[in-house]
Design an enzyme around this catalytic site. Structure first.
Site, PDB file in Angstrom:
ATOM      1  N   ASP B 309     -10.178  -7.222 -17.448  1.00 31.64           N
ATOM      2  CA  ASP B 309     -11.023  -5.950 -18.087  1.00 31.64           C
ATOM      3  C   ASP B 309     -10.798  -5.415 -15.916  1.00 31.64           C
ATOM      4  O   ASP B 309     -10.920  -5.780 -15.539  1.00 31.64           O
ATOM      5  CB  ASP B 309     -12.232  -7.300 -17.969  1.00 31.64           C
ATOM      6  N   LYS B 396     -33.328  10.443 -13.931  1.00 34.04           N
ATOM      7  CA  LYS B 396     -31.965  10.279 -14.020  1.00 34.04           C
ATOM      8  C   LYS B 396     -31.051  10.189 -15.366  1.00 34.04           C
ATOM      9  O   LYS B 396     -32.230   9.167 -15.621  1.00 34.04           O
ATOM     10  CB  LYS B 396     -31.613  10.426 -13.003  1.00 34.04           C
ATOM     11  N   ASP B 516     -14.007 -13.342 -19.991  1.00 35.28           N
ATOM     12  CA  ASP B 516     -14.769 -14.090 -19.619  1.00 35.28           C
ATOM     13  C   ASP B 516     -15.878 -14.207 -19.921  1.00 35.28           C
ATOM     14  O   ASP B 516     -16.638 -14.715 -21.133  1.00 35.28           O
ATOM     15  CB  ASP B 516     -15.370 -13.699 -18.103  1.00 35.28           C
TER      16      ASP B 516
END
Lengths: 568, 680
Positions: B309, B396, B516
């Site tokens: 990952d 934003k 994980d």
């Protein structure tokens, strides 16, 4: 000397040129692709399929393939046994030869069907023409076709991915005979006839010799049998003297051609394998490993025979041409050494000179060649499937040494294959060492050797090595007609032949069913010089090491005692 | 903690371990238990036979009886040395396991009567069953591996990881998994027992390093078959040699034939085989790696593709603001101010990094901003910001979200800025004020230091690394290039991960996967080697076959190394063992048959001084070599990543050719020594 070297070099060149040509042709034949002979042979092939009700597209699982092998071979043994027993009543028996007795018939039938061609009889005296032709000659085709089919099935297993089947034995068997063995034997039989080898069905000739005496000249359908016994690496001769007989091997040219004929298919099959694997380097790597051992053996035999017998140095004997006892002057030491090594490295066992009369070291190499159990080219087909056991071991060791699971041609070698590759070859030391050791305990059996001391031991070692490895080479000073030997050898030949066939098919079947993994990452490349060296070491360590103590008491002891001036 | 004290190198020959190993070596003489080591078992049977023959020959007054006694003695010593090699490895494993077990002590624990209530009964941790829920409070030891179902607490996991800082464990999410043996430092939580104490990874690992319940790995099984095969071959050879030498007219003392047998069968590797396996496991534990089986470790040696990952592995988990890119016509200061205001209520690391960036450039922009309302980020709107007092709003968010907020059409300028950022591996965050787009903030993934080196190391081991990320392909490509991975999978979903693994496996690759999260579980299970992080979820740990206690995904390098070392050690010592036979033939065969065929003396190339000495020297060498190679078996053969061909060449040269030469020197030296001492 220069002539000898030239002859041996030429032999090497011819084999190297022939290997890809014949190898590629065989690959096409077994793949069922169109080839030179297709227009002529394909219609015949189809007719045979129809008569025998063979579905040419029905592929067989390895166990089914092995079953077909056994079924065909058992039928062959029974037919051949019947022919030998009944030859008196059968046609083509101008000399009214009697039927062979039961145990000799059985041993002979087994011997021929396993490709051993150990002959406990004298061909010209004991067999009718019918037995020679329909029995011996035909069996040479059948035994060779069996071995080649199995060899090809094994190659398929190694090279195909996730396939449950290994091809169809009946199809492979018939193709081998029609496309390879028959055409090759036919052409070479004609060449041999041209060179003076007889091919006739008329009775033996009686001639008046120069001294005015009468002599019976044995002849018959010789050329056809000689061609196929060589091409099929069977080796069983028409005559008792085998390739030393002038009617079997009349000229230096036939001598050379017959040696080429012996090695042609076993060598070419490595290329066939490379073609099937899609990487001819794989084939050449195996070729190189075997060629290396072959050349070493040839060099030792040629040097030993060329050097002569040191015991004779004190006598007024001219040994400039080497040890010529038991050799034909038309072949010399080079032509004889070439045959001795070629015929024992392959499973042929044919002789053009008497191995019995070789110097100790010159005789040890043929013995060791046989003991290696077809690791050096071997018989047609059988050489390849025998080599498979060494390949599995070499790959396993190589994998361990680089910290990866062993992989050969993308096939993972796992516990099942290792088990088969380790346990099956146990037959070899058991048959080649324990059987003779047992025979030595039985007084009648122990008297089969004509010589005492280390040479006697060598004689019995050769006999049993020859049977287990289905080679057929022999030291003439061994009487194999003893009941113990007839039975023990028949057993050794059958177990030696068929256990390896079944185990090889089992390994191939399980490898063929596996997924082929990429070999680009991490695995040990199996086409490099390093792998060739590894193969040679493995053949030496696993094949030869176990025979050293026996060799020390046989040829090695004889050699050192000869140097010390000791005779037995 | 006991763990930390023993976490370093165990002394190779710690006296305590040695003492226990000697005792154990004698105890292992019991033939019933010795059968599991077939080669050494055969040596023991041979020793018993030799003893009987020697007694007979002594009684008969055989002149060579003296040498026979010594040979027999050394045959027994060979058995003991073989047992000792295994015993040393086991004792070291036990010492290692002891420290693991320290974290597994039975403790009193509070089992809840009803999961949602707080009343509990006190029970022994060993009485817990899977599915029980226990309450752990500050100062309690967590009794078993489990999942947090309620509450939040800080946990000291140093007993397992050696990391002293406590970690937070809470219900839900990726931090819900706790390990048995760790200690709660503050607060409380309820833990559902997932693995009954005694069944956890650590227990399995303890069993493996102690060597008691160690299952043989496939290559060990295959190798054992090969060694048994070799042993049978030499049994046949020696059995046939009796009749052969009798035929030749010589009587060879049976003891000498038995000596020949023992020197020829592969005793060296036979003695060291299980020691190598146990020591390999022990090295893994030392590296804080828990493997569920030896088979897994071996499979690691074959791994050629590693999926990682991106987040948390290759990059730090969060992105940092790196630059501000205003649209043409917008003052960069205006953009900075808007971005600053929009991030005021954002306490994610990204938000804080924007404040830091602006402050670094312009100082504190706005004193006491009058904030009317915070608009928190939600996955639905993908926008955050604040409404100002008395009026005005700043926002934003992602490009799409802000464009729809600002009702902005296609804008060439904006698209170009965004593409530039994406191409460089960054994430664009678009800022708007009062429905007007001002510009873009460049958020950058920060790649962990040294990660490149680790990937280089993997590449040298022939392992390709593949980065998995949810980013778009452009961003993914840029990060992949920067981090030095070989390939990447962008816009990944759990399904696509699984698909990718299947695809690689279809190509015949051996795939390792580090993960994980719970959504990694299927991929971890599908991969040939699944490595779960210890701080990952219980589901991930269950699906994986290796758990890394340090939660360091690049630890796979260690596992691959140990896996390869295991195989290489076995292969090399096998080669060495078999290659030794050549010299032994030269040592033993001439004296064996010296009386019948004195000419064979020509093979006595080592010039050994008499027949008895030659045989005795070979037997002594054969026994001593086991002892000399124990350290190598325990440490493992040195593994230098290189091409397989080079590796094979090097190991063949060292252990093959070395194996042929070494005994010539060794046997000669022993012959000189026992000749000098006048032993025979």
């Amino acid at each position: 000397m220069a002539d000898d070297t030239a002859q041996l070099l030429l032999f090497g060149v011819v084999i190297v040129i022939l290997t890809p040509l014949l190898g590629r042709y065989m690959a096409r034949v077994y793949a069922g692709e169109r080839n030179y002979l297709t227009p002529v042979v394909a219609p015949i092939e189809k007719i045979i399929w129809q008569i025998c009700a063979i579905d040419s597209r029905a592929e067989q699982h390895w166990s089914r393939y092995a079953f077909s092998v056994l079924a065909v071979n058992i039928v062959c043994v029974l037919i051949f046994y019947a022919i030998l027993r009944l030859q008196y009543y059968l046609p083509l028996n101008p000399r009214s030869v009697m039927g062979l007795e039961p145990s000799a018939s059985f041993a002979t039938a087994v011997s021929f069907i396993t490709g051993t061609n150990w002959q406990a009889y004298a061909g010209e005296a004991d067999l009718s023409f019918f037995s020679q032709m329909v029995g011996c000659t035909a069996q040479n085709f059948l035994a060779a076709a069996t071995a080649m089919s199995v060899g090809i099935a094994v190659m398929r297993g190694l090279t195909q991915s996730r396939a449950k089947t290994l091809g169809n034995f009946h199809v492979d068997f018939i193709r081998t005979i029609l496309y390879i063995l028959l055409p090759g034997s036919f052409i070479f039989a004609l060449i041999f006839v041209f060179q003076g080898v007889p091919q006739t069905l008329s009775n033996f000739s009686t001639v008046v010799t120069v001294e005015g005496g009468e002599q019976v000249l044995a002849h018959g359908p010789v050329a056809s049998q000689v061609a196929v016994k060589m091409f099929s690496t069977s080796g069983g001769g028409f005559f008792n003297a085998n390739g030393a007989h002038p009617f079997s091997n009349p000229t230096p040219l036939t001598n050379f051609l017959q040696a080429v004929l012996i090695l042609a298919i076993p060598a070419a099959l490595t290329y066939t394998f490379g073609t099937m694997a899609g990487d001819v380097r794989q084939g050449w790597a195996l070729f190189s490993a075997m060629a290396f051992l072959f050349v070493i053996g040839l060099a030792v035999v040629y040097a030993a025979e060329g050097g002569g017998n040191t015991l004779l140095n004190r006598l007024p004997i001219d040994q400039t041409t080497g040890n010529m006892e038991g050799k034909e002057t038309r072949f010399g030491t080079a032509g004889s050494a070439l045959w001795a090594v070629t015929a024992t490295a392959t499973a042929t066992g044919a002789v053009n000179s008497m191995l019995e009369s070789y110097t100790p070291m010159g005789g040890m190499v043929p013995l060791l060649n046989v003991q290696l159990n077809e690791a050096i080219f071997g018989g047609v087909g059988s050489g390849f499937y025998s080599l498979l056991f060494y390949i599995v071991l070499a790959t396993f060791i190589a994998g361990l040494m680089v910290g990866r699971s062993p992989v050969y041609l993308g096939k993972k070698i796992e516990v099942r294959e290792i088990k088969l590759a380790v346990l099956t070859p146990l037959i070899v030391p058991i048959g080649m060492l324990l059987l003779p050791a047992l025979a030595l305990q039985i007084s009648e059996a122990a008297s089969a050797m004509y010589n005492k001391g280390p040479h006697g031991l060598t004689e019995i070692l050769v006999a049993y090595a020859s049977a287990v490895a289905t080679n057929g080479a022999s030291f003439a000073g061994f009487d194999a007609s003893q009941p113990f030997h007839l039975n023990a050898q028949a057993l050794a030949m059958m177990v030696g032949r068929f256990s390896f066939i079944i185990a090889a098919l089992a390994i191939a079947g399980s490898l063929g069913a596996k997924r082929s993994v990429t070999t680009t990452v991490g695995g040990v490349p199996t086409h490099t010089p390093l792998f060739v060296i590894l193969m040679i070491s493995i053949i030496f360590i696993f094949g030869a090491m176990s025979f050293f103590p026996a060799l020390a008491l046989g040829p090695l002891a004889e050699h050192f005692e000869m140097l010390a001036g000791q005779t037995f | 903690m006991i763990w930390n004290e023993t976490n370093g190198d165990l002394q190779l020959f710690d006296t305590g371990i040695l003492r226990r190993a000697v005792v154990s070596a004698v105890r292992k003489l019991n033939p019933i238990t010795l059968v599991h080591n077939p080669v050494i078992f055969v040596v023991e049977i041979v020793s018993i036979l030799a003893t009987l023959f020697v007694i007979r020959d002594l009684a008969a007054g055989d002149p060579t009886a003296d040498a026979q006694v010594q040979i027999t003695l050394w045959l027994w010593i060979t058995v003991l040395f073989g047992n000792f090699a295994e015993a040393v490895a086991e004792e070291r494993g036990k010492a290692r396991a002891e420290s693991l077990r320290a974290s597994q002590k039975t403790t009193e624990t509070k089992r809840l009567v009803l999961e949602h209530r707080m009343d509990f009964e006190t029970v022994k941790s060993s009485e817990l069953a899977t599915g029980d829920v226990v309450l752990v409070e500050a100062g309690d030891i967590i009794p078993a591996d489990g999942d947090v179902v309620d509450g939040i607490a800080s946990v000291d996991e140093s007993a397992i990881t050696g990391e002293s800082a406590p970690v937070i464990r809470e219900s839900g999410g990726d931090r819900s998994s706790v390990t048995g043996g760790t200690k709660v430092v503050s607060d409380w939580m309820k833990v559902r027992v997932v693995i009954r104490p005694g069944g956890s990874f650590i227990d399995r690992m303890i069993a493996m390093v102690e060597g008691t319940r160690r299952q043989k790995t496939p290559s060990e099984v295959a190798l054992t078959i090969m060694l048994v095969g070799q042993t049978i071959v030499f049994l046949v050879v020696v059995a046939a040699l009796g009749p052969f030498s009798f035929y030749s007219g010589g009587m060879v003392a049976t003891t000498f034939l038995l000596a020949l047998l023992v020197t020829l069968i592969p005793t060296t590797i036979g003695a060291l085989l299980s020691a190598i396996g146990i020591a390999g496991m022990e090295r893994l534990v030392k590296a804080n790696i828990i493997a569920k089986s030896g088979r897994t470790v071996e499979a690691c040696g074959d791994v050629d593709t590693l999926l990682l990952d991106k987040t948390g592995t290759i990059t730090f988990g969060n992105r940092m603001a790196d630059a501000m890119k205003p649209l043409p016509g917008v003052q960069i200061r205006d953009l900075a101010e808007a971005a600053y205001l929009a991030s005021l209520s954002d306490d994610t690391p990204e938000g804080r990094s924007i404040l830091e960036l602006v402050e670094r450039t312009y100082g504190k922009m706005v004193e006491n901003p009058a904030v009317l309302r915070h608009i928190p980020f939600s996955a639905e709107t993908r926008i955050s910001g604040v409404d100002l007092h008395p009026e005005g709003e700043v926002r934003k968010g992602s490009e799409d979200a802000i464009r729809s907020y600002a009702k902005m059409g296609e804008n060439y300028q904006l698209t170009r800025i965004i593409q530039d950022i994406a191409r460089s591996g960054g994430t664009p965050l678009v800022v708007a004020r009062d429905h007007r787009v001002l510009g873009v903030i460049h958020l950058k993934d920060v790649i962990k230091p040294h990660i490149r080196d680790r990937f280089m190391q993997l590449r040298r081991m022939d392992v390709r690394t593949v980065m998995i990320t949810g980013d778009n392909p452009l961003t993914a490509a840029a990060i992949a290039a920067e981090a030095g991975v070989d390939d990447f999978l962008a816009e990944s979903t759990p399904e696509r991960k699984l698909e990718l693994i299947r695809k690689y496996q279809g190509e015949g690759r051996v795939v390792a996967m580090c993960g994980d999260g719970s959504n990694d579980a299927p991929a971890l299970a599908q991969a040939d080697v699944g490595v779960a992080m210890n701080d990952g979820t219980q589901a991930a740990k269950e699906a994986a076959n290796i758990v890394d206690l340090d939660s360091d995904p690049t630890k796979l390098i260690e596992v691959v190394r140990v896996g390869k070392q295991l195989l290489i050690s076995r292969g090399s010592l096998t080669t060495f063992s078999i290659a030794n036979d050549v010299a032994k033939y030269f040592a033993i065969l001439p004296p064996l048959f010296a009386t019948v065929y004195p000419g064979l003396g020509a093979l006595n190339v080592m010039d050994l001084h008499n027949p008895q000495s030659a045989i005795l020297s070979a037997v002594i060498f054969n026994a001593l070599v086991i002892i000399f190679l124990i350290p190598l078996a325990l440490k493992g053969v040195n593994y230098v990543p290189s091409s397989p061909d080079m590796l094979l060449g090097r190991n063949l040269a060292v252990y093959g050719i070395g194996g042929i030469i070494a005994p010539f020197i060794g046997i000669k030296a022993i012959d000189l020594l026992i000749g000098g001492l006048g032993l025979v």
